[in-house]
Design an enzyme around this catalytic site. Structure first.
Site, PDB file in Angstrom:
ATOM      1  N   ASP A  11       0.879  -1.145  -0.036  1.00 14.69           N
ATOM      2  CA  ASP A  11       0.172  -0.093  -0.106  1.00 14.69           C
ATOM      3  C   ASP A  11       0.979   1.227  -0.072  1.00 14.69           C
ATOM      4  O   ASP A  11       1.588   1.359   1.032  1.00 14.69           O
ATOM      5  CB  ASP A  11      -0.778   0.044   1.240  1.00 14.69           C
ATOM      6  CG  ASP A  11      -1.581   1.364   1.317  1.00 14.69           C
ATOM      7  OD1 ASP A  11      -1.588   2.088   0.438  1.00 14.69           O
ATOM      8  OD2 ASP A  11      -2.162   1.442   2.545  1.00 14.69           O
ATOM      9  N   LYS A  73       3.013  11.245  -3.766  1.00 16.07           N
ATOM     10  CA  LYS A  73       2.108  10.737  -4.421  1.00 16.07           C
ATOM     11  C   LYS A  73       1.097  11.597  -5.087  1.00 16.07           C
ATOM     12  O   LYS A  73       0.640  11.515  -6.378  1.00 16.07           O
ATOM     13  CB  LYS A  73       1.357   9.800  -3.537  1.00 16.07           C
ATOM     14  CG  LYS A  73       0.285   8.773  -4.400  1.00 16.07           C
ATOM     15  CD  LYS A  73      -0.115   7.822  -3.025  1.00 16.07           C
ATOM     16  CE  LYS A  73      -1.355   7.039  -3.939  1.00 16.07           C
ATOM     17  NZ  LYS A  73      -1.827   6.040  -2.483  1.00 16.07           N
ATOM     18  N   GLU A 150      -7.179   0.516  -4.514  1.00 17.52           N
ATOM     19  CA  GLU A 150      -7.015   0.640  -2.848  1.00 17.52           C
ATOM     20  C   GLU A 150      -8.247   0.120  -2.424  1.00 17.52           C
ATOM     21  O   GLU A 150      -8.481  -1.028  -1.639  1.00 17.52           O
ATOM     22  CB  GLU A 150      -6.840   1.787  -2.477  1.00 17.52           C
ATOM     23  CG  GLU A 150      -5.130   2.132  -2.381  1.00 17.52           C
ATOM     24  CD  GLU A 150      -4.934   3.528  -2.393  1.00 17.52           C
ATOM     25  OE1 GLU A 150      -5.731   4.442  -1.909  1.00 17.52           O
ATOM     26  OE2 GLU A 150      -3.698   3.816  -2.756  1.00 17.52           O
ATOM     27  N   ASP A 181     -12.618   5.820   2.184  1.00 19.31           N
ATOM     28  CA  ASP A 181     -11.338   5.616   2.328  1.00 19.31           C
ATOM     29  C   ASP A 181     -10.767   7.283   2.754  1.00 19.31           C
ATOM     30  O   ASP A 181     -10.820   8.129   1.533  1.00 19.31           O
ATOM     31  CB  ASP A 181     -10.483   5.155   1.199  1.00 19.31           C
ATOM     32  CG  ASP A 181      -8.986   5.038   1.421  1.00 19.31           C
ATOM     33  OD1 ASP A 181      -8.548   5.529   2.499  1.00 19.31           O
ATOM     34  OD2 ASP A 181      -8.356   4.368   0.913  1.00 19.31           O
TER      35      ASP A 181
HETATM   36  P1  ADP Z   1      -2.870   7.364   3.521  1.00 19.92           P
HETATM   37  O1  ADP Z   1      -3.391   6.056   2.424  1.00 19.92           O
HETATM   38  O2  ADP Z   1      -3.224   8.623   2.871  1.00 19.92           O
HETATM   39  O3  ADP Z   1      -1.195   7.224   3.272  1.00 19.92           O
HETATM   40  P2  ADP Z   1      -3.498   6.289   5.939  1.00 19.92           P
HETATM   41  O4  ADP Z   1      -4.705   5.681   5.447  1.00 19.92           O
HETATM   42  O5  ADP Z   1      -2.283   5.802   6.540  1.00 19.92           O
HETATM   43  O6  ADP Z   1      -2.955   7.318   4.895  1.00 19.92           O
HETATM   44  O7  ADP Z   1      -3.879   7.507   6.857  1.00 19.92           O
HETATM   45  C1  ADP Z   1      -3.244   8.639   7.473  1.00 19.92           C
HETATM   46  C2  ADP Z   1      -3.997   9.635   8.126  1.00 19.92           C
HETATM   47  O8  ADP Z   1      -4.573   9.138   9.447  1.00 19.92           O
HETATM   48  C3  ADP Z   1      -2.906  10.665   8.629  1.00 19.92           C
HETATM   49  O9  ADP Z   1      -3.651  11.968   8.554  1.00 19.92           O
HETATM   50  C4  ADP Z   1      -3.400  10.304  10.277  1.00 19.92           C
HETATM   51  O10 ADP Z   1      -3.136  11.534  11.048  1.00 19.92           O
HETATM   52  C5  ADP Z   1      -4.640   9.742  10.466  1.00 19.92           C
HETATM   53  N1  ADP Z   1      -4.759   8.991  11.681  1.00 19.92           N
HETATM   54  C6  ADP Z   1      -4.081   7.972  11.832  1.00 19.92           C
HETATM   55  N2  ADP Z   1      -4.299   7.381  13.168  1.00 19.92           N
HETATM   56  C7  ADP Z   1      -5.316   8.274  13.461  1.00 19.92           C
HETATM   57  C8  ADP Z   1      -6.188   8.415  14.826  1.00 19.92           C
HETATM   58  N3  ADP Z   1      -5.956   7.640  15.527  1.00 19.92           N
HETATM   59  N4  ADP Z   1      -6.843   9.514  14.776  1.00 19.92           N
HETATM   60  C9  ADP Z   1      -7.030  10.213  13.724  1.00 19.92           C
HETATM   61  N5  ADP Z   1      -6.397  10.356  12.762  1.00 19.92           N
HETATM   62  C10 ADP Z   1      -5.637   9.409  12.535  1.00 19.92           C
HETATM   63 MG    MG Z   2      -4.228   4.836   1.757  1.00 23.50          MG
END
Ligand code: ADP
Ligand code: MG
Length: 510
Positions: A11, A73, A150, A181
């Site tokens: 991912d 990205k 995704e 998502d």
């Molecule tokens: P991406 O797929 O865009 O790379 P993710 O699905 O890993 O990202 O999500 C990342 C986002 O989730 C970040 O903005 C992070 O701050 C937020 N995030 C992760 N854990 C929490 C949480 N416990 N509460 C609120 N936001 C969160």
């Molecule tokens: Mg993602």
């Protein structure tokens, strides 16, 4: 296990990336990186000859902002990343390749060497960005055996875990799933249907510039305004101070997911600032962002021509869906309790690992392939001249959310008598105005038959395949003059450039 039997799922997220593989019992497991975490920030620090990817790069946000690349990205499809790093311009896919290199190296410490990988991309990614992702894999020395969406990956992982899909990824009963998502930098919503071994996307929509980061920014702005009021300076003016403040706010946001209030304390210009934020305040500050996601979600349901009742489930994916306001609001508008039983930030990597395992098993003749049917997430059209306004206009040939593969055609008329050549400009986007769309390629029909009258019909035919390949055929009506053109993408790297970057990335230490 021999190398050829290993394939991982990656991912490659906007803010965080994860790698998963299937363990001996066939269950997906997220691999732990060198720092001991399951998620690796997709952030990098250019430090002389070496490129540091992940947590350590994030730490440098408060001190070394100009050498940091984050959210590369978002820039895929552009020629160069939006800012130079260490005085040099980089194509965004090369930055993605560095992240992949780090992910690969860390994964290999646990499972041994491998080259095969399934990489996921957002459903709304257009062809240019899919190709750029494949190129990133190539530059990182990976053999990309598939690129899947995704939401599809998340649905596979969730389905297998919940048992409504068997380990081959097929189902007895038809399921309609809405995947919501919300990650760090992007929002993506997809309505899909799984029946037997068929995965069919019905509609997809999203916002490339909406994610957890925007929620963080609301807190940053709130604190900054408070500091301006009390101390007369704006901490956002200095990028390093802004970086430090952002890290504190992101942390506070996570606290507000589990607690009713959070304290943000930060030392700026030698003074300690302490500000308390309640969850209620945070939700008020970010209310419009949530509303935007709900609006887009409703639109996707409408585009799928379904009602909420016709959906079997709402599946939450992405770290930002941990914020309690998300499921609460979705429940309120849909009447359905959203599902989130697997870790929302690992689901996509897990689904990719399952997909990778299925591809390998299929090669060994052990299973039947699941089929994934996608829709095009953006309309594809040709620039014509509007006969009334004489202005360029996007003539859509394949509207968005059309099931793929598809062949579609549309007639255009020549402008003037005895026209010698026609320029076919292919654009992607919803707007009538070609300037608001992205240019994805062009071709010219020269050697037109002589003495054609004005307004001779020209048929433009698009063949758009599931792998995203677009073949354009242009034919002058009533003649044998036919031009076939396979799309040359405007911003993709040439083979030589790819090879050059591949060697450069191999040599640099990560
Ligand atoms: P991406 O797929 O865009 O790379 P993710 O699905 O890993 O990202 O999500 C990342 C986002 O989730 C970040 O903005 C992070 O701050 C937020 N995030 C992760 N854990 C929490 C949480 N416990 N509460 C609120 N936001 C969160
Ligand atoms: Mg993602």
């Amino acid at each position: 296990m021999t190398e050829s039997e290993l394939a991982v799922g990656i991912d490659l997220g906007t803010t965080y990336s994860a790698v998963a593989f299937l363990d001996n019992s066939g269950r997906p497991q997220t691999l732990i990186n060198a720092e001991g975490d399951k998620l690796t920030p997709s952030t990098m620090l250019f430090d002389g000859q070496s490129v540091i990817v992940g947590k350590e790069a994030v730490k440098a946000l408060g001190t070394d902002y100009e050498n940091i690349a984050d959210l590369p990205k978002r820039d895929l499809g552009e020629r160069a990343y939006h800012k130079p790093l260490g005085g040099r311009q980089y194509p965004p896919e090369a930055l993605q390749a560095w992240i992949l290199k780090k992910l690969r190296r860390d994964a290999e410490r646990q499972i041994g060497t491998f080259t095969k990988a399934v990489i996921t991309v957002p459903a709304y990614f257009d062809e240019v960005r899919r190709k750029a992702t494949m190129d990133a894999g190539y530059m990182a020395g990976l053999e990309v055996i598939d690129i899947i969406n995704e939401p599809t990956a998340a649905a596979i992982a969730f389905g297998v875990q919940q048992g409504f899909l068997n380990e081959k990824g097929t189902t007895e009963t038809k399921r309609r799933i809405l995947v919501y998502d919300l990650g760090g930098g992007t929002f993506d919503v997809t309505v899909m249907e799984i029946e037997g071994d068929q995965y069919r996307a019905i509609a997809t929509d999203g916002d490339m510039r909406l994610g957890g980061h925007d929620w963080d920014q609301r807190l940053v702005d709130y604190i900054a305004e408070d500091i301006i009021r009390t101390d007369g300076f704006d901490p956002r003016d200095d990028p390093n101070v802004a970086g430090k403040l952002w890290r504190e706010c992101e942390d506070a946001k996570r606290t507000l997911t589990v607690r009713e209030k959070a304290n943000i304390s930060i030392e700026l210009n030698g003074k300690l600032f302490k500000i308390e934020v309640t969850r209620e305040k945070f939700e008020t500050l970010s209310r419009d962002l949530l509303d935007r996601t709900i609006f887009t979600t409703k639109q996707a349901v409408q585009q799928a021509q379904l009602t909420w009742d016709e959906l079997d489930m709402i599946l939450l994916v992405g770290g930002s869906t941990r914020m309690p306001s998300i499921s609460a609001e979705l429940l309120r508008v849909s009447g359905k309790q959203p599902q989130q039983s697997i870790s929302p930030d690992e689901a996509v990597a897990h689904g990719a690992a399952i997909r990778a395992g299925l591809i390998l098993a299929n090669k060994r003749g052990k299973t039947t392939e699941i089929t994934i049917k996608n829709v095009n997430s953006h309309s594809l059209g040709v620039v014509g001249i509007d006969s009334k306004t004489k202005r360029p206009r996007n003539g859509i040939v394949i509207p968005r959310n059309t099931p793929l593969p598809v062949v579609a055609k549309r007639l255009f008329l020549t402008n003037k008598p005895n026209q010698q050549s026609i320029l076919v400009q292919i654009v992607e986007g919803e707007s009538n105005n070609p300037d608001d769309c992205s240019q994805i390629g062009k071709c010219t029909v020269a050697k037109m038959p002589a003495n054609l009258p004005a307004k001779t019909p020209i048929e433009v035919r698009f063949k758009y395949e599931e792998n995203g390949r677009l073949t354009v055929t242009v034919q002058v009506r009533g003649s044998n003059n036919r031009l076939k053109h396979e799309l040359k993408r405007e911003n993709s790297l040439t083979l030589e450039q790819l090879q050059g970057w591949k060697e450069f990335i191999e040599q640099s230490s990560v």
